[in-house]
Design an enzyme around this catalytic site. Structure first.
Site, PDB file in Angstrom:
ATOM      1  CG  ASP A 273      -1.825  -1.221   1.272  1.00 42.42           C
ATOM      2  OD1 ASP A 273      -2.182  -1.710   0.198  1.00 42.42           O
ATOM      3  OD2 ASP A 273      -2.154  -1.684   2.375  1.00 42.42           O
TER       4      ASP A 273
ATOM      5  CD  GLN B 181       8.599   2.793  -4.093  1.00 42.29           C
ATOM      6  OE1 GLN B 181       8.679   3.972  -4.409  1.00 42.29           O
ATOM      7  NE2 GLN B 181       7.447   2.221  -3.816  1.00 42.29           N
TER       8      GLN B 181
ATOM      9  CD  GLU C 177      -2.275  -2.426  -6.645  1.00 40.93           C
ATOM     10  OE1 GLU C 177      -2.380  -1.258  -7.066  1.00 40.93           O
ATOM     11  OE2 GLU C 177      -3.170  -2.992  -5.978  1.00 40.93           O
ATOM     12  CG  ASP C 178       5.108  -0.924  -5.666  1.00 40.67           C
ATOM     13  OD1 ASP C 178       4.759  -0.099  -6.536  1.00 40.67           O
ATOM     14  OD2 ASP C 178       6.232  -0.919  -5.152  1.00 40.67           O
ATOM     15  CB  SER C 179       6.913  -6.276  -6.331  1.00 41.19           C
ATOM     16  OG  SER C 179       5.983  -7.216  -5.835  1.00 41.19           O
TER      17      SER C 179
END
Length: 380
Positions: free
Chosen positions: A20, A258, A276-278
């Site tokens: 998140d 990141q 989700e992000d990766s």
């Protein structure tokens, strides 16, 4: 474009450690850097934030990082003026006093719920629709997605050009890897592993250890380490640990920023990612990938997995489609991975080409930050 002084508030509750905050931090920085927006990012867990932004002072309630005003979202909420645009990330509940502040503004703010990423068909129909109201303030659904009619994916300007330059330079890759203490053997395939706990891991490690091709497996610190320890028969794996088991070398990496994680994905031949992000960043890497989706009650996450697979395997030969789909399903069920991995390896060149094609298809759509700004422009 909105005027430069447009103010946005983005609210994030840290549910899954890094996913998140990873999304909202990327989004906040891009809105500031590329759209000239004043962003306040409200976060309830600065310790999780600190892992990806070490400059964060976890004891400070208000600070600026990379042009973003970072505010600690504490339980003892202090009244502030509501912004022009308010984003509740992943359906988090805003403080009651802040919702009152939205309603009391002379000019009603745009209030959006930035939802979880999904490839399910219904997302297109719901994207941009009005949701609930608080007093006279209307909330809208905003869905990231892979299809036209959704909000797209987070993608900074020039990202793919930077990635191509990096991947075309063996020197840049070698320098980056050596900076993390990574020195793979000549001819070894590089694989990154960032995942939740998974009972299928041991069978996959067995398959790589017994393969004819050497594999250097890079494991950033995270939840999967316990399963890696059990397979190796060791305790307390830390960053820097290196173990060789036949054709497989396992190396534990520190949790990195990141931009460093992006470079890691760009270096690897295959990326196992989670959440989700990766997951999105692995798609921009243009390399074959394996997604460990976040588990939900009643296995509804498997519907999301199948919806994505239905889109992703388009254009693959039938045998390659079956191989990669079988690998993804086995991984997310915690099943034996050996046969599926061998099948996937047989279709490596096709899967490599397909990953780049998929990346370019997704990049032909507006990125998420630009889509949010355009939604605001249309709204006003």
């Amino acid at each position: 474009m909105p005027e430069k002084k447009t103010r946005w508030d983005i609210f994030c509750t840290v549910v899954d450690n890094f996913g998140d905050i990873g999304v909202t931090w990327r989004l906040s920085r891009q809105l500031v850097a590329e759209h000239g927006i004043a962003v306040r990012l409200w976060v309830d867990d600065l310790r999780a934030f600190e892992r990806m932004c070490p400059e964060i002072d976890i004891h400070t309630s208000q600070q600026w990082q990379q042009g973003v005003e970072v505010r600690h979202w504490a339980s003892d909420w202090q009244p502030v003026e509501a912004a022009d645009v308010v984003i509740a990330a992943f359906a988090c509940q805003l403080p009651g006093a802040y919702m009152d502040a939205m309603a009391e503004r002379e000019k009603t703010p745009l209030w959006m719920n930035l939802d979880y990423l999904s490839a399910e068909g219904w997302v297109v129909g719901c994207h941009g629709l009005p949701s609930v109201k608080y007093r006279h303030v209307q909330k809208f659904f905003f869905f990231p997605g892979f299809q036209k009619g959704t909000g797209g994916l987070l993608r900074e300007s020039g990202l793919l050009e930077r990635r191509r330059t990096f991947q075309q330079s063996p020197e840049m890759q070698r320098e980056f890897l050596q900076g993390l203490g990574i020195n793979p053997a000549q001819g070894a395939q590089l694989i990154s592993l960032f995942a939740y706990e998974n009972t299928g891991l041991a069978s996959w490690l067995d398959a790589m250890a017994g393969d004819t091709m050497p594999t250097h497996l890079l494991v950033p610190e995270g939840r999967i380490l316990g399963d890696v320890e059990r397979w190796l028969g060791v305790d307390g794996l830390k960053a820097g640990a290196l173990h060789v088991c036949d054709a497989l070398t396992v190396q534990v990496l520190p949790f990195v920023r990141q931009d460093q994680y992006d470079h890691l994905l760009w270096c690897c031949d295959f990326n196992a990612v989670r959440g989700e992000d990766s997951f999105v960043r692995a798609q921009w890497a243009g390399r074959p990938l394996l997604w460990h989706i976040y588990q939900q009650e009643e296995d509804i996450h498997l519907d999301k997995l199948e919806a994505f697979l239905a889109l992703y395997v388009n254009g693959l030969s039938e045998t390659a489609r079956e191989a990669i789909s079988g690998l993804w399903r086995a991984w997310n069920a915690g099943d034996n991975m050996a046969g599926h991995w061998q099948s996937t390896r047989k279709h490596w060149p096709e899967l490599q080409k397909h990953a780049e094609t998929w990346c370019l298809e997704q990049a032909s759509q507006a990125d998420l930050a630009a889509a949010l700004v355009q939604f605001y422009v249309n709204w006003i």
